[in-house]
Design an enzyme around this catalytic site. Structure first.
Site, PDB file in Angstrom:
ATOM      1  N   HIS A   7       0.846  -1.204   0.000  1.00 25.32           N
ATOM      2  CA  HIS A   7       0.000   0.000   0.000  1.00 25.32           C
ATOM      3  C   HIS A   7       0.876   1.247   0.000  1.00 25.32           C
ATOM      4  O   HIS A   7       2.093   1.170   0.197  1.00 25.32           O
ATOM      5  CB  HIS A   7      -0.976  -0.010   1.170  1.00 25.32           C
ATOM      6  CG  HIS A   7      -0.338   0.065   2.524  1.00 25.32           C
ATOM      7  ND1 HIS A   7       0.531  -0.897   2.994  1.00 25.32           N
ATOM      8  CD2 HIS A   7      -0.434   0.989   3.520  1.00 25.32           C
ATOM      9  CE1 HIS A   7       0.920  -0.575   4.226  1.00 25.32           C
ATOM     10  NE2 HIS A   7       0.360   0.561   4.558  1.00 25.32           N
ATOM     11  N   HIS A  47       1.424   3.829   1.927  1.00 21.91           N
ATOM     12  CA  HIS A  47       1.914   4.577   3.082  1.00 21.91           C
ATOM     13  C   HIS A  47       3.433   4.678   2.940  1.00 21.91           C
ATOM     14  O   HIS A  47       4.085   3.714   2.536  1.00 21.91           O
ATOM     15  CB  HIS A  47       1.536   3.874   4.401  1.00 21.91           C
ATOM     16  CG  HIS A  47       0.162   4.236   4.878  1.00 21.91           C
ATOM     17  ND1 HIS A  47      -0.598   3.410   5.665  1.00 21.91           N
ATOM     18  CD2 HIS A  47      -0.587   5.354   4.672  1.00 21.91           C
ATOM     19  CE1 HIS A  47      -1.762   4.005   5.931  1.00 21.91           C
ATOM     20  NE2 HIS A  47      -1.768   5.176   5.333  1.00 21.91           N
ATOM     21  N   ASP A  96       5.965   4.516   4.789  1.00 27.89           N
ATOM     22  CA  ASP A  96       6.885   3.539   5.387  1.00 27.89           C
ATOM     23  C   ASP A  96       6.932   2.227   4.610  1.00 27.89           C
ATOM     24  O   ASP A  96       7.677   1.316   4.963  1.00 27.89           O
ATOM     25  CB  ASP A  96       6.544   3.295   6.869  1.00 27.89           C
ATOM     26  CG  ASP A  96       5.137   2.778   7.101  1.00 27.89           C
ATOM     27  OD1 ASP A  96       4.212   3.240   6.405  1.00 27.89           O
ATOM     28  OD2 ASP A  96       4.950   1.903   7.975  1.00 27.89           O
ATOM     29  N   HIS A  97       6.136   2.122   3.533  1.00 25.90           N
ATOM     30  CA  HIS A  97       6.141   0.896   2.723  1.00 25.90           C
ATOM     31  C   HIS A  97       6.634   1.111   1.290  1.00 25.90           C
ATOM     32  O   HIS A  97       6.880   0.150   0.578  1.00 25.90           O
ATOM     33  CB  HIS A  97       4.740   0.276   2.691  1.00 25.90           C
ATOM     34  CG  HIS A  97       4.325  -0.240   4.034  1.00 25.90           C
ATOM     35  ND1 HIS A  97       4.294  -1.567   4.348  1.00 25.90           N
ATOM     36  CD2 HIS A  97       3.967   0.428   5.156  1.00 25.90           C
ATOM     37  CE1 HIS A  97       3.923  -1.708   5.616  1.00 25.90           C
ATOM     38  NE2 HIS A  97       3.724  -0.511   6.124  1.00 25.90           N
ATOM     39  N   HIS A 138      -7.159  -2.044   5.818  1.00 27.90           N
ATOM     40  CA  HIS A 138      -6.276  -1.013   6.359  1.00 27.90           C
ATOM     41  C   HIS A 138      -6.933   0.349   6.157  1.00 27.90           C
ATOM     42  O   HIS A 138      -8.004   0.438   5.562  1.00 27.90           O
ATOM     43  CB  HIS A 138      -4.919  -1.116   5.642  1.00 27.90           C
ATOM     44  CG  HIS A 138      -3.818  -0.373   6.323  1.00 27.90           C
ATOM     45  ND1 HIS A 138      -3.637  -0.384   7.685  1.00 27.90           N
ATOM     46  CD2 HIS A 138      -2.802   0.409   5.835  1.00 27.90           C
ATOM     47  CE1 HIS A 138      -2.583   0.357   7.987  1.00 27.90           C
ATOM     48  NE2 HIS A 138      -2.061   0.843   6.884  1.00 27.90           N
ATOM     49  N   ASP A 164       0.091  -4.108   6.046  1.00 28.98           N
ATOM     50  CA  ASP A 164      -0.640  -3.549   7.193  1.00 28.98           C
ATOM     51  C   ASP A 164      -2.110  -3.939   7.086  1.00 28.98           C
ATOM     52  O   ASP A 164      -2.759  -3.648   6.080  1.00 28.98           O
ATOM     53  CB  ASP A 164      -0.552  -2.016   7.171  1.00 28.98           C
ATOM     54  CG  ASP A 164       0.854  -1.526   7.466  1.00 28.98           C
ATOM     55  OD1 ASP A 164       1.756  -2.370   7.617  1.00 28.98           O
ATOM     56  OD2 ASP A 164       1.030  -0.295   7.546  1.00 28.98           O
ATOM     57  N   HIS A 184       6.705  -5.565  11.660  1.00 26.39           N
ATOM     58  CA  HIS A 184       6.052  -4.253  11.644  1.00 26.39           C
ATOM     59  C   HIS A 184       5.676  -3.843  13.072  1.00 26.39           C
ATOM     60  O   HIS A 184       4.541  -3.483  13.369  1.00 26.39           O
ATOM     61  CB  HIS A 184       4.811  -4.311  10.718  1.00 26.39           C
ATOM     62  CG  HIS A 184       4.257  -2.969  10.334  1.00 26.39           C
ATOM     63  ND1 HIS A 184       3.329  -2.305  11.087  1.00 26.39           N
ATOM     64  CD2 HIS A 184       4.485  -2.172   9.260  1.00 26.39           C
ATOM     65  CE1 HIS A 184       3.008  -1.158  10.493  1.00 26.39           C
ATOM     66  NE2 HIS A 184       3.701  -1.064   9.385  1.00 26.39           N
TER      67      HIS A 184
END
Ligand SMILES: [Zn+2]
Ligand SMILES: [Zn+2]
Length: 299
Positions: free
Chosen positions: A60, A62, A64-65, A137, A207, A265
């Site tokens: 996804h 976000h 941090d990914h 999510h 996530d 995570h």
């Protein structure tokens, strides 16, 4: 096949954990799942090699990914990579990468192809398939399953010699599943080879909250890598932020008949994740907490 964890922290890095990045290293290829900021540094430390055949799957959008893809591509270019990279991800991954590559005026030394994905079959390779399933999510997100295809059984050259099958072309044909004739005798692959070996099934949640749909999707995984952002006392936070607790991950793994669960995570608030492992162990008997640069050999 081996799993290599390049980043195991949620949302922000800690002194010992970089942001999410998981590699499945196959014989001839690296499959990377997510690349949080700084992924190229962990990749360098892992010594996986800058010019290996590689695909990146993003769960996804976000930061941090996926933000780490940019630095990773740039470092690879500076390392004179020539092999192309295919990047798969939800709608928007194409715009994100195209805009950044343009604004930052990236000159890449290798071709990059970007594919937006939908739920279902993402990729059908000669030795494996990748499927995606919608996760639960705060933004559209996917979980992935890597299913290795059935592998041919072990080849026994002494048996072939014993049966009088000459080495070379005929051995090769038997190994690729064909029957061969020597004089007036016919030989089958099973005459000189062991049982076919079942391929491994690896799940990567990204996530998500645990859902019935994901339980079905991850059914029978040999290894499942699952969101374990919080421990029991922050169960409400897990719901609020669409993540899972270690115990919830373990419950899903148990219901799905998963053999081995790997927690990852982790929220940056936890210096020590032992308590989370213990919570998960009350539900499932094979729990590992991922840590940066952890390697798990899968046979
Ligand atoms: Zn995250
Ligand atoms: Zn997220």
């Amino acid at each position: 096949m081996k799993l290599v964890f390049l980043g195991t922290s949620a949302a922000q890095p800690t002194e010992s954990r970089a942001m999410t990045c998981i590699c499945v290293v196959l014989e001839k290829e690296i499959l990377m799942f997510d690349a949080g900021e700084g992924a190229q540094l962990s990749f360098l430390k892992s010594k996986l090699g800058w010019n290996k055949k590689m695909k990146i799957f993003v769960t996804h959008l976000h930061g941090d990914h996926c933000v780490g893809i940019l630095g990773l591509l740039q470092t690879m270019s500076l390392q004179n990579r020539t092999e192309s990279i295919d990047i798969y991800g939800p709608k928007g991954i194409d715009d994100f990468l195209a805009a950044n590559l343009k604004v930052l005026n990236f000159g890449l030394s290798f071709p990059v192809r970007i594919m937006t994905i939908k739920e279902g079959l993402v990729l059908d390779d000669t030795t494996y398939t990748i499927h995606a399933c919608e996760a639960d999510h705060s933004i559209p997100a996917f979980s992935y399953v890597l299913q290795e295809k059935e592998k041919p059984g072990k080849f026994y050259p002494e048996k072939a010699k014993e049966l009088g099958i000459p080495e070379g072309k005929l051995w090769h044909e038997l190994q690729s599943g064909k029957e061969v004739k020597v004089g007036n005798k016919t030989f089958k692959p099973s005459d000189i080879m062991g049982e076919k070996r079942q391929g491994k099934k690896i799940g990567i949640s990204g996530d998500t909250r645990p859902t019935k749909k994901l339980e079905e999707f991850f059914k029978g995984c040999d290894y499942l890598i699952f969101d374990s952002t919080y421990s029991d006392e922050l169960q409400e936070k897990a719901k609020e932020h669409y993540h899972s607790t270690a115990r919830e991950a373990a419950m899903l793994a148990k219901n799905a008949g998963v053999s081995n669960l790997i927690l990852t995570h982790f929220s940056a608030r936890y210096d020590d994740v032992e308590a989370m492992v213990r919570e998960a162990e009350t539900v499932h008997n094979s729990i590992v907490a991922a840590e940066d640069l952890l390697e798990i050999e899968i046979k």
